[in-house]
Structure formats: structure tokens, C-alpha cells
Enzyme design. Structure first.
Site, PDB file in Angstrom:
ATOM      1  CB  SER A 124      41.516  44.249  39.568  1.00  0.00           C
ATOM      2  OG  SER A 124      40.294  43.592  39.793  1.00  0.00           O
ATOM      3  CE1 TYR A 148      44.548  39.261  39.463  1.00  0.00           C
ATOM      4  CE2 TYR A 148      42.383  39.865  40.294  1.00  0.00           C
ATOM      5  CZ  TYR A 148      43.379  39.997  39.346  1.00  0.00           C
ATOM      6  OH  TYR A 148      43.218  40.866  38.303  1.00  0.00           O
ATOM      7  CE  LYS A 152      46.105  42.552  38.768  1.00  0.00           C
ATOM      8  NZ  LYS A 152      46.987  42.895  37.656  1.00  0.00           N
TER       9      LYS A 152
HETATM   10  P1  NAD Z   1      45.385  37.358  30.071  1.00  0.00           P
HETATM   11  O1  NAD Z   1      45.790  36.170  30.867  1.00  0.00           O
HETATM   12  O2  NAD Z   1      44.620  37.135  28.806  1.00  0.00           O
HETATM   13  O3  NAD Z   1      46.666  38.257  29.731  1.00  0.00           O
HETATM   14  C1  NAD Z   1      47.802  38.287  30.565  1.00  0.00           C
HETATM   15  C2  NAD Z   1      49.028  38.048  29.680  1.00  0.00           C
HETATM   16  O4  NAD Z   1      50.187  38.083  30.497  1.00  0.00           O
HETATM   17  C3  NAD Z   1      49.008  36.679  28.986  1.00  0.00           C
HETATM   18  O5  NAD Z   1      49.285  36.853  27.616  1.00  0.00           O
HETATM   19  C4  NAD Z   1      50.105  35.889  29.685  1.00  0.00           C
HETATM   20  O6  NAD Z   1      50.728  34.966  28.819  1.00  0.00           O
HETATM   21  C5  NAD Z   1      51.042  36.999  30.135  1.00  0.00           C
HETATM   22  N1  NAD Z   1      51.852  36.691  31.330  1.00  0.00           N
HETATM   23  C6  NAD Z   1      51.425  36.152  32.519  1.00  0.00           C
HETATM   24  N2  NAD Z   1      52.463  36.048  33.369  1.00  0.00           N
HETATM   25  C7  NAD Z   1      53.553  36.538  32.720  1.00  0.00           C
HETATM   26  C8  NAD Z   1      54.920  36.697  33.071  1.00  0.00           C
HETATM   27  N3  NAD Z   1      55.378  36.295  34.268  1.00  0.00           N
HETATM   28  N4  NAD Z   1      55.766  37.232  32.163  1.00  0.00           N
HETATM   29  C9  NAD Z   1      55.324  37.604  30.929  1.00  0.00           C
HETATM   30  N5  NAD Z   1      54.041  37.465  30.549  1.00  0.00           N
HETATM   31  C10 NAD Z   1      53.165  36.942  31.420  1.00  0.00           C
HETATM   32  O7  NAD Z   1      44.569  38.319  31.052  1.00  0.00           O
HETATM   33  P2  NAD Z   1      43.740  39.648  30.745  1.00  0.00           P
HETATM   34  O8  NAD Z   1      42.325  39.367  31.047  1.00  0.00           O
HETATM   35  O9  NAD Z   1      44.119  40.196  29.427  1.00  0.00           O
HETATM   36  O10 NAD Z   1      44.283  40.572  31.927  1.00  0.00           O
HETATM   37  C11 NAD Z   1      45.327  41.487  31.736  1.00  0.00           C
HETATM   38  C12 NAD Z   1      45.612  42.217  33.032  1.00  0.00           C
HETATM   39  O11 NAD Z   1      44.419  42.852  33.473  1.00  0.00           O
HETATM   40  C13 NAD Z   1      46.042  41.303  34.186  1.00  0.00           C
HETATM   41  O12 NAD Z   1      47.043  41.971  34.922  1.00  0.00           O
HETATM   42  C14 NAD Z   1      44.787  41.156  35.003  1.00  0.00           C
HETATM   43  O13 NAD Z   1      45.073  40.910  36.360  1.00  0.00           O
HETATM   44  C15 NAD Z   1      44.146  42.517  34.818  1.00  0.00           C
HETATM   45  N6  NAD Z   1      42.695  42.473  35.010  1.00  0.00           N
HETATM   46  C16 NAD Z   1      41.927  41.618  34.272  1.00  0.00           C
HETATM   47  C17 NAD Z   1      40.556  41.567  34.474  1.00  0.00           C
HETATM   48  C18 NAD Z   1      39.700  40.585  33.721  1.00  0.00           C
HETATM   49  O14 NAD Z   1      38.588  40.301  34.186  1.00  0.00           O
HETATM   50  N7  NAD Z   1      40.124  40.060  32.578  1.00  0.00           N
HETATM   51  C19 NAD Z   1      39.965  42.429  35.415  1.00  0.00           C
HETATM   52  C20 NAD Z   1      40.778  43.303  36.131  1.00  0.00           C
HETATM   53  C21 NAD Z   1      42.144  43.326  35.918  1.00  0.00           C
HETATM   54  C1  WQD Z   2      30.216  37.626  37.539  1.00  0.00           C
HETATM   55  C2  WQD Z   2      28.880  37.203  38.144  1.00  0.00           C
HETATM   56  C3  WQD Z   2      29.049  35.347  39.670  1.00  0.00           C
HETATM   57  C4  WQD Z   2      30.262  32.391  36.660  1.00  0.00           C
HETATM   58  C5  WQD Z   2      36.111  38.426  38.583  1.00  0.00           C
HETATM   59  C6  WQD Z   2      37.236  38.707  39.530  1.00  0.00           C
HETATM   60  C7  WQD Z   2      37.628  40.147  39.469  1.00  0.00           C
HETATM   61  C8  WQD Z   2      37.919  40.598  38.026  1.00  0.00           C
HETATM   62  C9  WQD Z   2      36.805  40.220  37.100  1.00  0.00           C
HETATM   63  C10 WQD Z   2      40.264  40.388  37.594  1.00  0.00           C
HETATM   64  C11 WQD Z   2      28.952  36.881  39.635  1.00  0.00           C
HETATM   65  C12 WQD Z   2      28.225  34.970  38.449  1.00  0.00           C
HETATM   66  C13 WQD Z   2      29.883  33.556  37.294  1.00  0.00           C
HETATM   67  C14 WQD Z   2      29.325  31.327  36.560  1.00  0.00           C
HETATM   68  C15 WQD Z   2      27.709  32.681  37.715  1.00  0.00           C
HETATM   69  N1  WQD Z   2      39.075  39.959  37.497  1.00  0.00           N
HETATM   70  N2  WQD Z   2      28.629  33.706  37.810  1.00  0.00           N
HETATM   71  N3  WQD Z   2      28.072  31.514  37.089  1.00  0.00           N
HETATM   72  O1  WQD Z   2      33.568  37.496  40.160  1.00  0.00           O
HETATM   73  O2  WQD Z   2      32.631  39.727  39.380  1.00  0.00           O
HETATM   74  O3  WQD Z   2      34.981  39.204  38.977  1.00  0.00           O
HETATM   75  O4  WQD Z   2      36.490  38.819  37.254  1.00  0.00           O
HETATM   76  O5  WQD Z   2      40.673  41.340  38.196  1.00  0.00           O
HETATM   77  O6  WQD Z   2      38.749  40.297  40.275  1.00  0.00           O
HETATM   78  O7  WQD Z   2      36.816  38.364  40.842  1.00  0.00           O
HETATM   79  O8  WQD Z   2      33.313  38.014  37.664  1.00  0.00           O
HETATM   80  O9  WQD Z   2      32.521  36.807  35.696  1.00  0.00           O
HETATM   81  O10 WQD Z   2      33.402  35.472  37.660  1.00  0.00           O
HETATM   82  O11 WQD Z   2      31.205  36.649  37.864  1.00  0.00           O
HETATM   83  O12 WQD Z   2      26.549  32.795  38.175  1.00  0.00           O
HETATM   84  O13 WQD Z   2      29.614  30.253  36.022  1.00  0.00           O
HETATM   85  O14 WQD Z   2      28.461  35.989  37.500  1.00  0.00           O
HETATM   86  O15 WQD Z   2      28.514  34.772  40.830  1.00  0.00           O
HETATM   87  O16 WQD Z   2      27.745  37.302  40.213  1.00  0.00           O
HETATM   88  P1  WQD Z   2      33.560  38.580  39.176  1.00  0.00           P
HETATM   89  P2  WQD Z   2      32.672  36.665  37.167  1.00  0.00           P
END
Ligand code: NAD
Ligand code: WQD
Length: 340
Positions: A124, A148, A152
Site C-alpha cells: 500500500s 496497519y 505492510k
Molecule cells: P477485502 O477486505 O475486500 O479483501 C481481503 C480478503 O481477505 C477478504 O475476502 C477477507 O475475507 C480475506 N481475509 C482477511 N483475513 C484473512 C485471513 N486471516 N485468512 C484468509 N483470508 C482472510 O480488502 P481489499 O480492499 O480487497 O484489499 C485486498 C488487499 O489489498 C489487502 O491486503 C489490503 O491491505 C490491500 N490494500 C487495499 C487497499 C484498499 O484501499 N482497498 C489499498 C492498499 C492495499
Molecule cells: C480519501 C480522502 C479523506 C472519508 C486509505 C488508507 C490507505 C489505503 C486506501 C489501504 C481523504 C477524505 C474520506 C469521508 C472524507 N488503504 N474523506 N470523508 O485515507 O487516502 O487511504 O485507503 O491500504 O492506507 O489510509 O482514503 O478514502 O479514507 O480518504 O472527506 O467520509 O477523502 O479525508 O482526504 P485514504 P479514504
């Protein structure tokens, strides 16, 4: 040649399954369904016309992973499984270290034991912490500001050490910026449990009438309209980036057998720009009010995309209009998400 997709029933994993199946790969999903619904995989089958097997198991269970890897003759792993809510990680850090760090350790141990050495990991942009310069290049210092993000970074460090220890490993770490949007069929999308933490699903629920109004967290940042700026990336582009990263594993040299690359568009959009674009896509009003800044938020964050272009031959192709239109289609077709 079967690819194991951990967390494949989740938001990004399910879109990735579609992309890999459409590219002709076989996939098996390992997921404990703690934050997803098996219905997503039935929808993946509908979209692709191909079957996806779900192994309901936990990445903390090394024996279960070994059995799955062996049973399906897996040759590579795409690792999405884990917990991802920043706020929750400060309240319950132990479950984040357990699922994300211990879970990945068990997964790697199972891979080592069964002779599977190809891995793509969901990292991330949060590993960078407060940007010291923009756009964020991959060599920017890594200094996450919450548990979190630290999980990562710990996993990235573990992966770099593992890769350095044995040239058979080939590991790609993908630093996602802000994934949004849904498959253009409207069959799969993001289905958060409870009130969404993230901007796009929150806006979508306001437009759809499930929530009254959006709280905009701060309008006094040093940005073009005072609200936070982020690099939103369409989840289907992101999935395509995984395919390119998987293909890049085959080009790695033994002396340089891991990489970390940003997956973003390189463009920043403000909260108010997101609201305006979503109103246009949905033809609905998104009422909002200005609230206090959310603690831990930065003013701006967007990717340098040069390395992804050069090394993966990948660039995002979808714009904000696609992201909002596809999210809206998903919400209209599935007002309760995967709950039937
Ligand atoms: P998500 O929660 O929709 O998907 C994660 C999946 O992992 C889920 O289906 C959950 O049931 C499964 N899971 C969680 N813990 C588990 C475990 N211990 N064993 C087996 N399965 C497990 O999330 P997502 O948004 O699809 O994110 C996927 C990956 O991408 C994550 O590692 C997340 O940290 C990373 N990521 C997401 C974002 C985002 O904003 N969505 C941004 C950056 C990185
Ligand atoms: C985006 C913008 C908020 C909600 C997060 C994690 C990051 C990654 C992606 C996993 C910001 C604003 C939000 C609301 C708002 N995830 N906001 N009202 O914080 O950039 O990233 O998700 O790895 O690690 O930190 O994403 O969508 O929460 O916020 O004004 O109700 O929207 O302040 O500027 P963020 P976000």
C-alpha cells in the site's frame, strides 16, 4: 499451472480473479470470508464463464495452506488476504500484526515447504507515510504512521529478506494508491461491512440514499480547493497491473529477484472533485458538510508512475468518470451489496 489467490473473495481479489481467468490462467481462492461473501466468486464465474474453487481457510493455518498448494499444484500466489482498516488497526493492533504479519509468515513457510516461490503481494502507498516530496517515487523513505501501515512495511521487509536468502524466490510488491470503482458489468464491487471508512463507498451510499450526507474531513488543506487530494485508481486497472506484475516475475534475474512498484494513475483528485464527478455519474445529489480534519490524514498523496510504465509496461487507462460510473452501476444493481 494454477495460481492461488489469497483473499480472492474480497474487493480487489475478486476483480483480479476475473482478469487472470480472462487471460487464461486457472485460479483457486483461499479466503476465510471474514470480510467477504462467497457470492462474489459466483459472480466472477458468471462474468468469465469459468469456474473458481473456494478453499475456505485462514492464512494463519500453515497446514491448510500447504494442503491447498499441493492439492491444486499451485505454481504462484497472489496474496491479498489481510485486514485493511487504518482506524481499526490503532484500536486492535494485535489482530493486524497477527493476520497481516503472522499470516504472511505462515503463507511463506507453506510456500517454501511446497516449493512455490512466485509471489505477488498487496502492499500500500501507506508505507510511505507523510509525503516528503510528490509525486511519490518508490525510493521515497518508508515511514508509515499507523499500525496497519507498519504491518505492510514489516511484510515488505520480510519479503525482501526472504528473496535475498534464496534466488529461487521471485517476489513483486505492489503499492496501491486508492482503489475505487467496480467491474463494468455491475456484478462485482466493493461491499464494506457497516458504515464505510473510505470516501468512494461513502459517497456512493449517500447518492444511493443509504446515508444522509458526507462529512468532508477538512477544507483548509494546502490544496487547490482546500480538501484532501488522492490518487484514485480503477480496480480493473489495478487488476491488470497484477497480471503485468505476475508476468514480470518471469523476467526477474536471480541477483534482483524482488521489486516494489507503485500502482496509481499519477493524478490527484480532491474530495470535492470526487463529489462533483459522482453527482454527474449518478445524476443524484451528494449533500455534504465540512467537518474537522481526520487525524492522520495528509493533504496530498499521488504516485510517480514511471517505474510501473517502464518495468511493467502498465499504465492506468480509466479516468474518474469511469470510476464513478462503474461504482454507481454496482450500487444501483446491488443496493445491499452481496446480501441477496
Ligand atoms: P477485502 O477486505 O475486500 O479483501 C481481503 C480478503 O481477505 C477478504 O475476502 C477477507 O475475507 C480475506 N481475509 C482477511 N483475513 C484473512 C485471513 N486471516 N485468512 C484468509 N483470508 C482472510 O480488502 P481489499 O480492499 O480487497 O484489499 C485486498 C488487499 O489489498 C489487502 O491486503 C489490503 O491491505 C490491500 N490494500 C487495499 C487497499 C484498499 O484501499 N482497498 C489499498 C492498499 C492495499
Ligand atoms: C480519501 C480522502 C479523506 C472519508 C486509505 C488508507 C490507505 C489505503 C486506501 C489501504 C481523504 C477524505 C474520506 C469521508 C472524507 N488503504 N474523506 N470523508 O485515507 O487516502 O487511504 O485507503 O491500504 O492506507 O489510509 O482514503 O478514502 O479514507 O480518504 O472527506 O467520509 O477523502 O479525508 O482526504 P485514504 P479514504
Amino acid at each position: 499451472m494454477t495460481i492461488l489467490v489469497t483473499g480472492g473473495a474480497g474487493y480487489i481479489g475478486s476483480h483480479c480473479c476475473v482478469t487472470f481467468l480472462e487471460a487464461g490462467h486457472d485460479v483457486v481462492v483461499l479466503d476465510n470470508l471474514s470480510n467477504s461473501n462467497a457470492e462474489s466468486l459466483k459472480r466472477v464465474e458468471t462474468i468469465t464463464g469459468r469456474s473458481v474453487l473456494l478453499e475456505q481457510a485462514d492464512i494463519r493455518d500453515q497446514a491448510a495452506i500447504e494442503a491447498v498448494l499441493s492439492r491444486h499444484n499451485c505454481t504462484a500466489v497472489i496474496h491479498f488476504a489481510g485486514l485493511k482498516a487504518v482506524g481499526e488497526s490503532t484500536e486492535n493492533p494485535l489482530s493486524y500484526y497477527e493476520n497481516n504479519v503472522v499470516g504472511t509468515h505462515r503463507l511463506l513457510s507453506a510456500m517454501a515447504k511446497t516449493g512455490v516461490h512466485d509471489l505477488i503481494f498487496s502492499s500500500s502507498a501507506t508505507v510511505y507515510g507523510e509525503p516528503q516530496r510528490l509525486p511519490l517515487t518508490e525510493d521515497h523513505p518508508l515511514a508509515p504512521t499507523n499500525p496497519y501501515g507498519r504491518t505492510k512495511l514489516m511484510v515488505e521487509d520480510m519479503l525482501r529478506d526472504v528473496a535475498a536468502s534464496d534466488p529461487r524466490w521471485r517476489i513483486g510488491m505492489l503499492r496501491y494508491f486508492n482503489p475505487v470503482g467496480a467491474h463494468s458489468s455491475g456484478l462485482i464491487g466493493e461491499d464494506p461491512l457497516g458504515v464505510p471508512n473510505n470516501l468512494m463507498p461513502y459517497i456512493a451510499q449517500v447518492a444511493g440514499g443509504r446515508l444522509d450526507k458526507l462529512n468532508v474531513f477538512g477544507n483548509d488543506y494546502d490544496t487547490r480547493d482546500g480538501t484532501g487530494v488522492r490518487d484514485y485508481i480503477h480496480v480493473v486497472d489495478l487488476a491488470e497491473g497484477h497480471l503485468r506484475a505476475y508476468e514480470a516475475l518471469g523476467r526477474l534475474e536471480a541477483s534482483q529477484n524482488s521489486f516494489a512498484v507503485n500502482l496509481g494513475t499519477g493524478n490527484g483528485h480532491s474530495v470535492l472533485e470526487m463529489v462533483k464527478e459522482f453527482e454527474r455519474a449518478s445524476n443524484r445529489q451528494v449533500p455534504y458538510s465540512i467537518a474537522a480534519r481526520r487525524s492522520g490524514d495528509v493533504a496530498e498523496c499521488y504516485a510517480d508512475t514511471q517505474m510501473a510504465t517502464d518495468f511493467l509496461s502498465w499504465q492506468a487507462s480509466k479516468d474518474l468518470r469511469d470510476m464513478c460510473a462503474d461504482t454507481w452501476k454496482w450500487v444501483v444493481k446491488n443496493p445491499k451489496g452481496y446480501q441477496l
